[in-house]
Structures are given as structure tokens and as C-alpha cells.
Design an enzyme around this catalytic site. Structure first.
Site, PDB file in Angstrom:
ATOM      1  CB  CYS A   1      -4.817   9.276  -0.728  1.00  0.00           C
ATOM      2  SG  CYS A   1      -6.404   9.400  -0.433  1.00  0.00           S
TER       3      CYS A   1
ATOM      4  CD  GLU B   1      -2.040   3.724  -5.202  1.00  0.00           C
ATOM      5  OE1 GLU B   1      -3.260   3.875  -4.372  1.00  0.00           O
ATOM      6  OE2 GLU B   1      -1.537   4.942  -5.492  1.00  0.00           O
TER       7      GLU B   1
ATOM      8  CG  HIS C   1      -5.628   6.881  -4.671  1.00  0.00           C
ATOM      9  ND1 HIS C   1      -4.548   5.963  -3.750  1.00  0.00           N
ATOM     10  CD2 HIS C   1      -6.185   7.960  -3.962  1.00  0.00           C
ATOM     11  CE1 HIS C   1      -5.767   6.001  -2.930  1.00  0.00           C
ATOM     12  NE2 HIS C   1      -6.341   7.101  -3.482  1.00  0.00           N
TER      13      HIS C   1
END
Length: 544
Positions: free
Chosen positions: A400, A529, A527
Site C-alpha cells: 500500500c 497480509e 494488503h
């Protein structure tokens, strides 16, 4: 439907979410389908505007909901996909009731906390508990309800009253209350103290709730004398008192529960018989064994705005752990505060000095990661981290904002556009590499952004990212941003050697940046993750 309600007492930060997630893992290992509901007693409708300093990480779901980080633990532990309705907040409940009142649904009655607010809470729980989250049809077997906050907090009063009513409404053998409490040790005395837990249980009883099982947080396992004392004063069988002592990482907690037969106690309370032979999934076994093996060390420097807050990058840390286990490496994370190198500092010192300030943490790093974030502070430090990684051929992953600072750094250093910046940080920049997305039109842009699951299409299969994802045409990943790479500068950036190898469906929004000549330099607007799981790590974190 069977309900397991998890509450916390004495102090905050005991790990109620980890306890709830671990109970779910154990019940799943017994053969049952499990769902979650997290209750947060704050007036915010969601966690989206909360600072990491106060609340830790904001976790993003597929449907775009911005929720408490505990829902991230739920998803990772059970490999499920939750929705915003799995997160109840005071703001949501009051808005729901007030909207009904404005429509006239209450037929002129005086709207009150009891029964209208408490009824709304119970109705929400009953409705969402029936919704599957594991991709299979039909309702789950058990719903875990975690009540955030600490017993005694004034904000919890309506929820405790609602759960008290709910415990009486539920069918027999369908409701189990697990209370997570603290058993501290006073250093001078050296004795485990039960009084805080006794007081917390008493407070619960005063509100009409009686714990069925105690999960006691402590530095060391509870001794028999302490368990007997807790049993006597809290009126809970010794077999229903579980010791949650300190462990190397949260993945050990399910094993603690199993070793103390907590699953048998819970199943007995809610009237279920174990369906299968209990065994933890392979990914949990791998995580446990990975900390016992002498794997080669991998050192990752995370350069971020909130590295002083332990939970601000929780999903980043978890994704790094997933990848390190998959790659059979022992993870060491160096948290580098980007705020130490803000714009004011950058203007006052030379590039050589900046490198010397960064180098203690970066020189020994096997990789550099710059995570997402908002606000101007610390951006220059992140830009220099990207520069260090690019110039020294150190593997780099920008997420990001981490991708955006890499674009700024490339424009400044490679294209020679010294004033290049994002309009988020410099509205008057001559070279706006990053601009606000056109659809963000509200004056309060914090409430408008690209958020939730979005599809990214690979423009070429001849890139590291596509190969890591398995040479598929597109990936679905979660977003949370308001700024994007300026489409008018893409050509100029690519003429300098940068490659935007992934875009959205229109082809105009840049999603993945790579530097082809670099060992591993990847920036992504999404993102990854948030969808990383133990046993199924995010491909971008494993690297290539």
C-alpha cells in the site's frame, strides 16, 4: 445452536481473542463447524477511523468492513472468511435501533436500553450465528461470541445485560461462559494471587452471568493449591479451571487447552459429544515444531510509522511467520521507526547521514518491508528505506503506502524529478506521482476509499509476482487506500525501467510494481497480509 461466550476480567490485553480463537480451533479439531461474533463496546460503528496507537491494527475483510484485529485472528486460526456482521459495535446497535425508531417500527413506544437495545443485541447474535463462514452450506454447530473490553467497564453494561438474558433464553446445554482472568504474582511475595479473579467473577455474577469455565492468564502454570482456592471461592469445578500460562507464541494456546482437557469440559457443558479423534491441523503442528528446530535465521527490517505499537502491524508479523515456517527459516524482525526520519530531519541532514542512521537496522537485514499507513509523518524515512533496498539490491516488499513511497523514490532518484511526491503529502507538488482516486469526492475522504476484496489482473506472466501466485491470470486481494499511482505518469515511470505488472480490471489503476533488474523489488497497492494463513502463506511474503 450452541454458544460459547468469552469474557475478560481484571485488566485489558489478556488475550481474550486468542483464547476465543484457540477454543474454536480445538472444537473444530473435535469435528464441529464453528463461527465467530466479536462484540466491541465502543461507539464507533467500525474500527476504520481508529488510531493504531489506541486500538492496534485495523483488519479489513473481503466485504470491505474495517474491524478489530481479533477478527483477523479468527480468520487465520480457522481459515474462514468473515463479514462485517460478525463484528457488533455499540455504534452499530444504536444506529440499528434508532433507524427502526425513525421508521416507526416500535409503534410509538418509548425506546429504551432495556428491552430495545438488549433485544437488538440478542437478535443480531441469533441471526449471524446461523450464517456459515467456512464456504459450506448449512448453519455452523457452535458460535463463539467474544465480548471485548473488561468486566466492570461501563460501556459493557447493555451487552452484559443482553448476554445475561440470552443465557436464560438459550436451550438447556446450549450456553457456555468462559471467563478469561488474570492470576498475578506479586514479586516480593512470590505467590500467585487469586483475589483479582474472585472479584471479577463476583462482578459477573452481580450482572446475572455465571462462568462455566475459567481461563486463567499467568506467567507460570497454576499450582494445585491456587486451582483449589479458585474452585472454592468462584464455585467452579477444578476440571473447569484452565491455566493459560505464557508461551513463545499464540499458536501454542490450542495445545494448552487440549493438554488440560478444556475441550471435554466445554463439550460437556454445551451437550456435544466429540465427533472425531482430536488432532490439531498440520499447520499448527508445523508452527509448534518450527520453534524447536534450528532453522537458518532470516532477518526482516519493517520500516513503519507505528513500530512502537506492538499490535499496529499484527497481520504483517503473522504473514512473515507463515512465510518463515513455509521456507524453514527462523524469523527475526527489526522494527525501524520511520518517524525518526521525518521530512524535517531529512531537510536538516545529508543523504550520507540518513543512510548511517538507517544502516544499523538495514545493513544486516535479509529483506526490507514497508507496510501501509496514513498521515505524513515518517514518509521520508520510508522513502529512504525503499532507496536503500533498491540501491543495495536488498529484497523489498512495499505494501500500500510501501508501494507508493517506492514510486516516489524511483521518480526522484531514477527520473531526476526531485520534487516528486504524493498529493496526500504535498498538494502543490510539481510531479504528482500519486493522486487521490477520482471516486473519492467527499470532503471527509477518510470515509471514502477503495476497500475490501478487489481483483488484480497480471499484464504479463513474465514477472516475479505472477510466478509466485502460480501463473494465474488474476488474484483477489484486500485493499484499503484513497490514493493511486497517477495514470498520467505511468508511461514516464516505465520509460525509466519500472514495470507495473498488475492493474485493476480497467487497466488504469496500477496494482503491482516491480523492478526487473532487482533481486526482488515488489510493491503492491493491496494488503496481501490479510489473506495469509498458516500453511498457506501469502506468495509475496515467501519471495522468490
Amino acid at each position: 445452536m450452541k454458544y460459547v461466550v468469552v469474557t475478560g476480567g481484571v485488566v485489558s490485553g489478556l488475550g481474550n481473542g486468542v483464547a476465543a480463537s484457540s477454543i474454536a480451533v480445538v472444537l473444530k479439531a473435535c469435528g464441529f463447524r464453528v463461527t465467530f461474533i466479536k462484540i466491541d463496546p465502543y461507539l464507533n460503528t467500525d474500527a476504520g477511523t481508529m488510531s493504531p496507537d489506541e486500538h492496534g491494527e485495523v483488519f479489513v475483510l473481503d466485504d470491505g468492513s474495517k474491524v478489530d484485529m481479533d477478527l483477523g485472528n479468527y480468520e487465520r486460526f480457522l481459515d474462514v472468511e468473515l463479514t462485517g456482521d460478525n463484528n457488533i459495535t455499540t455504534g452499530k446497535i444504536y444506529k440499528y435501533v434508532i433507524d427502526k425508531e425513525r421508521r416507526g417500527d416500535y409503534l410509538g413506544k418509548t425506546v429504551q436500553v432495556v428491552p430495545h437495545i438488549t433485544d437488538a443485541i440478542q437478535e443480531w447474535i441469533e441471526r449471524i450465528a446461523m450464517m456459515p463462514v467456512d464456504g459450506r452450506e448449512g448453519p455452523p454447530d457452535v458460535c463463539i461470541v467474544e465480548l471485548g473490553g473488561t468486566i466492570g467497564d461501563i460501556e459493557l453494561t447493555p451487552f452484559i445485560e443482553a448476554l445475561s438474558q440470552f443465557s436464560y433464553r438459550a436451550e438447556e446445554n446450549s450456553f457456555c461462559l468462559v471467563h478469561v482472568s488474570l492470576v498475578p504474582v506479586i514479586d516480593i511475595v512470590g505467590e500467585q494471587k487469586t483475589k483479582p479473579t474472585q472479584s471479577s467473577v463476583q462482578s459477573l455474577r452481580e450482572h446475572g452471568l455465571t462462568p462455566n469455565l475459567l481461563a486463567c492468564r499467568s506467567a507460570a502454570p497454576l499450582n494445585k493449591t491456587v486451582k483449589d482456592k479458585l474452585s472454592q471461592f468462584c464455585h467452579i469445578p477444578v476440571d473447569c479451571i484452565v491455566s493459560l500460562s505464557n508461551v513463545p507464541n499464540i499458536w501454542h494456546v490450542p495445545s494448552l487447552l487440549i493438554d488440560q482437557k478444556a475441550h471435554e469440559a466445554i463439550l460437556g457443558i454445551i451437550g456435544l459429544a466429540r465427533l472425531v479423534v482430536l488432532i490439531l491441523s498440520i499447520c499448527f503442528i508445523s508452527f509448534l515444531s518450527s520453534h524447536e528446530n534450528k532453522f537458518m535465521q532470516v532477518r526482516i527490517a519493517v520500516v513503519g510509522k507505528d513500530t512502537n505499537v506492538s499490535n499496529a502491524y499484527h497481520s504483517i508479523l503473522e504473514a512473515l511467520l507463515h512465510a518463515s515456517v513455509a521456507c524453514q527459516r527462523r524469523l527475526v524482525v527489526d522494527w525501524v521507526p520511520a518517524s525518526d526520519l521525518d521530512e524535517e530531519t531529512a531537510n536538516q541532514v545529508s543523504r550520507v547521514l540518513l543512510y548511517s542512521l538507517l544502516s544499523p537496522s538495514l545493513k544486516g537485514a535479509d529483506g526490507v518491508l514497508v507496510p501501509g499507513g496514513f498521515s505524513r509523518g515518517g514518509v521520508e524515512g520510508e522513502i529512504f528505506a525503499a532507496k536503500y533496498a533498491r540501491e543495495n539490491n536488498v529484497p523489498y516488499l512495499g505494501i500500500c503506502l510501501g508501494m507508493q513511497v517506492a514510486v516516489i523514490e524511483f521518480a526522484r532518484s531514477v527520473l531526476g524529478l526531485k520534487d516528486a511526491n504524493s498529493t496526500e503529502f504535498d498538494g502543490g507538488t510539481r510531479y504528482p506521482c500519486l493522486i487521490q482516486m477520482p471516486e473519492v469526492t467527499s470532503e471527509d475522504s477518510t470515509m471514502q476509499m477503495c476497500v475490501g476484496s478487489r481483483r488484480t489482473f497480471f499484464r504479463t506472466m513474465e514477472c516475479k509476482s505472477a510466478k509466485l501466485y502460480g501463473n494465474i491470470k488474476y488474484v483477489d486481494e484486500r485493499h484499503r487506500h484513497r490514493y493511486e499511482v497517477n495514470p498520467e505518469m505511468v508511461g514516464e515511470l516505465e520509460s525509466g525501467g519500472a514495470r507495473f505488472v498488475g492493474t485493476d480490471e480497467t487497466g488504469d489503476r496500477m496494482e503491482i510494481l516491480e523492478l526487473p533488474w532487482h533481486r526482488y523489488f515488489v510493491g503492491v497497492q493491496f494488503h496481501p497480509e490479510f489473506k495469509s494463513r498458516p500453511g498457506k502463506p501469502s506468495p509475496l511474503f515467501t519471495g522468490g
